[in-house]
Scaffold this active site. Sequence first.
Site, mmCIF file in Angstrom:
data_model
loop_
_atom_site.group_PDB
_atom_site.id
_atom_site.type_symbol
_atom_site.label_atom_id
_atom_site.label_comp_id
_atom_site.label_asym_id
_atom_site.label_seq_id
_atom_site.Cartn_x
_atom_site.Cartn_y
_atom_site.Cartn_z
ATOM 1 N N CYS A 188 37.698 41.855 34.135
ATOM 2 C CA CYS A 188 36.468 41.436 34.352
ATOM 3 C C CYS A 188 35.337 42.322 34.104
ATOM 4 O O CYS A 188 35.356 42.854 32.990
ATOM 5 C CB CYS A 188 36.429 40.742 35.537
ATOM 6 S SG CYS A 188 34.860 39.468 35.352
ATOM 7 N N HIS A 239 40.989 37.782 36.576
ATOM 8 C CA HIS A 239 41.457 38.350 37.700
ATOM 9 C C HIS A 239 42.862 38.287 38.512
ATOM 10 O O HIS A 239 43.162 37.371 39.111
ATOM 11 C CB HIS A 239 40.387 38.184 38.873
ATOM 12 C CG HIS A 239 38.805 38.446 38.607
ATOM 13 N ND1 HIS A 239 38.419 39.677 39.051
ATOM 14 C CD2 HIS A 239 38.015 37.972 37.962
ATOM 15 C CE1 HIS A 239 37.098 39.846 38.899
ATOM 16 N NE2 HIS A 239 36.865 38.791 38.296
ATOM 17 N N GLU A 249 44.352 39.933 40.135
ATOM 18 C CA GLU A 249 44.735 40.498 41.312
ATOM 19 C C GLU A 249 44.662 39.633 42.478
ATOM 20 O O GLU A 249 44.806 39.671 43.560
ATOM 21 C CB GLU A 249 43.769 41.816 41.683
ATOM 22 C CG GLU A 249 42.135 41.390 41.603
ATOM 23 C CD GLU A 249 41.524 41.307 40.621
ATOM 24 O OE1 GLU A 249 40.384 41.084 40.518
ATOM 25 O OE2 GLU A 249 42.301 41.187 39.256
#
EC number: 4.3.3.6
Length: 193
Positions: free
Chosen positions: A80, A176, A178
Amino acid sequence: MTAHVGVLALQGDTREHLAALREAGAEASTVRRLSELAAVDALVIPGGESTAISHLLREFDLLEPLRARIAEGMPCYGSCAGMILLATEIADAGVPGRAAVPLKGIDMTVRRNAFGRQVDSFEGDIDFVGLDTPVHAVFIRAPWVERIGPDVEVLARADDHIVAVRQGPMFATAFHPEVTGDRRIHKLFVDSL
């Protein structure tokens, strides 16, 4: 030898990236100081706000040393805001004097907040080069890539927009991974080291 991957810990999803990297087999630590940057083999630049991260890179005297490490070929993965910062050019970089600053790691032009404002954030499954099944991607005020150089490989698209790329040792995603629990993208990065 296990790669030592730093996570730029000035703003953003630091904790989530540290966990993902460790689960992917890397030694992982935070990077806030020049000595910490010098100690890592590779770096993750997390999501957050690209203008704020740029400001903090300057405040912590990390901007030019980080650019130098990238120019020397230090592998990086940006998610991002990290994708935005790894670009050679940032479209709509922000207000002069407080704009997002390109680190020039990937030959691309990235547009900030391209998919819209916070209320336009979305999730979806996308195909990703090198993975057998789609990735569940979380887009939060996400950028997209408007231009790529000849050596940049497109890894994923969403709504016909480029949202993941690789150039040499540099990876970037507009989303994202993660936050999803799917560690395959982090594993691709770690395995490339």
